[in-house]
Design a protein around this motif. Structure first.
Motif, PDB file in Angstrom:
ATOM      1  N   LEU A 103       0.778  -1.189  -0.024  1.00 22.57           N
ATOM      2  CA  LEU A 103      -0.043   0.037   0.059  1.00 22.57           C
ATOM      3  C   LEU A 103       0.895   1.060   0.027  1.00 22.57           C
ATOM      4  O   LEU A 103       0.470   2.223  -0.904  1.00 22.57           O
ATOM      5  N   ALA A 104       1.854   1.309   0.658  1.00 26.09           N
ATOM      6  CA  ALA A 104       2.817   2.095   0.993  1.00 26.09           C
ATOM      7  C   ALA A 104       3.589   2.817  -0.485  1.00 26.09           C
ATOM      8  O   ALA A 104       3.655   3.675  -0.681  1.00 26.09           O
ATOM      9  N   MET A 105       3.923   1.612  -0.950  1.00 27.65           N
ATOM     10  CA  MET A 105       4.771   1.902  -2.540  1.00 27.65           C
ATOM     11  C   MET A 105       3.607   2.154  -3.327  1.00 27.65           C
ATOM     12  O   MET A 105       3.928   3.332  -3.966  1.00 27.65           O
ATOM     13  N   VAL A 115       2.244  -1.319  -8.616  1.00 25.01           N
ATOM     14  CA  VAL A 115       3.380  -1.816  -8.183  1.00 25.01           C
ATOM     15  C   VAL A 115       3.299  -3.237  -8.782  1.00 25.01           C
ATOM     16  O   VAL A 115       2.507  -4.051  -8.366  1.00 25.01           O
ATOM     17  N   GLY A 116       4.045  -3.433  -9.458  1.00 25.12           N
ATOM     18  CA  GLY A 116       4.512  -4.962  -9.962  1.00 25.12           C
ATOM     19  C   GLY A 116       4.880  -5.877  -9.051  1.00 25.12           C
ATOM     20  O   GLY A 116       5.633  -5.607  -8.126  1.00 25.12           O
ATOM     21  N   PHE A 117       4.293  -7.248  -9.126  1.00 28.75           N
ATOM     22  CA  PHE A 117       4.745  -8.232  -8.298  1.00 28.75           C
ATOM     23  C   PHE A 117       6.057  -8.525  -8.235  1.00 28.75           C
ATOM     24  O   PHE A 117       6.807  -8.402  -7.114  1.00 28.75           O
ATOM     25  N   MET A 118       6.678  -8.661  -9.579  1.00 27.63           N
ATOM     26  CA  MET A 118       8.256  -8.716  -9.379  1.00 27.63           C
ATOM     27  C   MET A 118       8.955  -7.627  -8.820  1.00 27.63           C
ATOM     28  O   MET A 118       9.953  -7.977  -8.062  1.00 27.63           O
ATOM     29  N   GLU A 119       8.784  -6.469  -9.082  1.00 20.71           N
ATOM     30  CA  GLU A 119       9.366  -5.234  -8.416  1.00 20.71           C
ATOM     31  C   GLU A 119       9.454  -5.421  -7.084  1.00 20.71           C
ATOM     32  O   GLU A 119      10.277  -5.089  -6.306  1.00 20.71           O
ATOM     33  N   PHE A 120       8.074  -5.805  -6.430  1.00 24.00           N
ATOM     34  CA  PHE A 120       7.752  -5.792  -4.929  1.00 24.00           C
ATOM     35  C   PHE A 120       8.614  -6.802  -4.556  1.00 24.00           C
ATOM     36  O   PHE A 120       9.275  -6.736  -3.490  1.00 24.00           O
ATOM     37  N   TYR A 121       8.506  -7.943  -5.128  1.00 21.74           N
ATOM     38  CA  TYR A 121       9.238  -9.015  -4.248  1.00 21.74           C
ATOM     39  C   TYR A 121      10.804  -9.090  -4.609  1.00 21.74           C
ATOM     40  O   TYR A 121      11.467  -9.348  -3.532  1.00 21.74           O
ATOM     41  N   GLN A 122      11.340  -8.471  -5.534  1.00 22.17           N
ATOM     42  CA  GLN A 122      12.677  -8.582  -5.730  1.00 22.17           C
ATOM     43  C   GLN A 122      13.456  -7.343  -4.636  1.00 22.17           C
ATOM     44  O   GLN A 122      14.364  -7.396  -3.852  1.00 22.17           O
ATOM     45  N   LYS A 123      12.680  -6.309  -4.460  1.00 21.47           N
ATOM     46  CA  LYS A 123      13.044  -5.277  -3.381  1.00 21.47           C
ATOM     47  C   LYS A 123      12.952  -5.881  -2.202  1.00 21.47           C
ATOM     48  O   LYS A 123      13.802  -5.540  -1.086  1.00 21.47           O
ATOM     49  N   LEU A 124      11.642  -6.451  -1.683  1.00 17.97           N
ATOM     50  CA  LEU A 124      11.615  -7.121  -0.504  1.00 17.97           C
ATOM     51  C   LEU A 124      12.601  -8.387  -0.245  1.00 17.97           C
ATOM     52  O   LEU A 124      13.122  -7.890   0.758  1.00 17.97           O
ATOM     53  N   LEU A 162      10.685   1.928   0.060  1.00 17.57           N
ATOM     54  CA  LEU A 162       9.901   3.259  -0.721  1.00 17.57           C
ATOM     55  C   LEU A 162      10.883   3.922  -1.346  1.00 17.57           C
ATOM     56  O   LEU A 162      10.925   4.768  -2.093  1.00 17.57           O
ATOM     57  N   GLU A 163      12.442   3.588  -1.088  1.00 16.29           N
ATOM     58  CA  GLU A 163      13.603   4.650  -1.745  1.00 16.29           C
ATOM     59  C   GLU A 163      13.294   5.958  -1.595  1.00 16.29           C
ATOM     60  O   GLU A 163      13.029   6.529  -2.895  1.00 16.29           O
ATOM     61  N   PRO A 164      12.981   6.598  -0.529  1.00 16.24           N
ATOM     62  CA  PRO A 164      12.839   7.782  -0.566  1.00 16.24           C
ATOM     63  C   PRO A 164      14.029   8.657  -1.019  1.00 16.24           C
ATOM     64  O   PRO A 164      15.229   8.261  -0.981  1.00 16.24           O
ATOM     65  N   GLU A 165      13.925  10.155  -1.327  1.00 11.33           N
ATOM     66  CA  GLU A 165      15.155  10.964  -1.551  1.00 11.33           C
ATOM     67  C   GLU A 165      15.831  11.609  -0.356  1.00 11.33           C
ATOM     68  O   GLU A 165      16.823  11.867  -0.401  1.00 11.33           O
ATOM     69  N   TYR A 166      14.682  11.899   0.562  1.00  9.64           N
ATOM     70  CA  TYR A 166      15.140  12.570   1.872  1.00  9.64           C
ATOM     71  C   TYR A 166      14.590  11.741   2.945  1.00  9.64           C
ATOM     72  O   TYR A 166      13.242  11.588   2.955  1.00  9.64           O
ATOM     73  N   ILE A 167      15.345  11.465   3.847  1.00  8.75           N
ATOM     74  CA  ILE A 167      15.090  10.865   5.198  1.00  8.75           C
ATOM     75  C   ILE A 167      14.946  11.645   6.316  1.00  8.75           C
ATOM     76  O   ILE A 167      16.078  12.610   6.331  1.00  8.75           O
TER      77      ILE A 167
END
Ligand code: ADP
Ligand code: MG
Ligand code: MG
Length: 250
Positions: A103-105, A115-124, A162-167
């Motif tokens: 949901l956040a992504m 959000v594609g499943f592969m994108e999600f799963y690989q990042k996770l 989430l790969e933010p640009e600023y944390i």
């Protein structure tokens, strides 16, 4: 201009003035530490950055890559790449970590983009490996029954996904043992590079042994009274905050 810039920021809660003209520039690619004695406005700064409605901005600007974010809602700020790790993470009953991350992504995507499943799963898979967490953890309910260390690790998991640009990290070290602290630092350090900027807010120097900041700023009485390199954090650790309070005329 790829930077987070805070210009002469004045903030109050009710009748109480908390920030008295904060000026700060964090170029993208740099992590700056914000230190200072308790009760001097560090968390207030974090909350104003994320858009907490309890805090009133009297004057000043916050520019994210040149764009004033003060008029933006929190979710819009998040879409611009700002991420706040909370001092006290929330529990959301009935939502698993996996669901929450999806949901956040999704919330950060443009309308109509999935959000594609592969994108999600690989990042996770990658993020869990960095955090030394088994895959089964994502079926647990968000923060329910989590230890302090697990909650923090979960914040960093969100950050990696989430790969933010600023944390903005506020007291991420509070209550963590050294092992948990090292994992948190490993997660943050794995994201460091030219695409990440942000603020690491901490009362103690300990976290900064593991996440070495590019610069250190000290907030007293709602203003930045001293800035320097990582050695400033060490000095505060050995000498305490009295000398900066004097600088601030406090
Ligand atoms: P720090 O994070 O540096 O410890 P804070 O930003 O949390 O400091 O708080 C700065 C001052 O503002 C403190 O005196 C605190 O009590 C006050 N303050 C912060 N938030 C609120 C609030 N929501 N309502 C009333 N006072 C607040
Ligand atoms: Mg505090
Ligand atoms: Mg605080």
């Amino acid at each position: 201009t790829h930077q987070l810039e805070i210009r002469d920021l004045h903030v109050s809660v009710g009748d109480k003035k908390i920030l008295n003209g904060v000026n700060l520039i964090v170029p993208k690619g740099e992590l700056h530490a914000i230190m200072g004695p308790n009760g001097n406005g560090k968390s207030t700064l974090a909350k104003v950055l994320i858009g907490d409605p309890e805090y009133t901005v009297e004057s000043g600007e916050i520019l994210l890559d040149g764009e004033n974010i003060l008029e933006m809602e929190p979710d819009e700020r998040a879409r611009k790449g700002l991420f706040l790790a909370f001092q006290y993470p929330v529990e959301i009953p009935g939502v698993t970590i996996a669901n929450f991350l999806r949901l956040a992504m999704q919330a950060r995507k443009a309308e109509g983009e999935e959000v594609g499943f592969m994108e999600f799963y690989q990042k996770l898979t990658h993020a869990l490996e960095v955090l030394e967490w088994p895959e089964s953890v994502v079926e647990r309910y968000l923060n329910e029954g989590f230890s302090g260390g697990e909650k923090k690790r979960n914040e960093i998991l969100q950050m990696l996904m989430l790969e933010p640009e600023y944390i903005i990290m506020d007291e991420t070290d509070s209550g963590l043992d050294v092992d948990a602290l090292k994992i948190v630092a490993k997660g943050v350090n794995s994201m460091r590079g030219e695409n990440l900027g942000g603020l690491i807010i901490t009362h103690y120097q300990r976290l900064l042994d593991y996440i070495v900041p590019d610069k250190v700023h000290v907030i007293v009485n709602g203003r930045v009274v001293e800035s320097g390199g990582p050695e400033l954090a060490k000095k505060l650790d050995t000498e305490g905050y009295d000398w900066v309070k004097e600088l601030a005329g406090a």
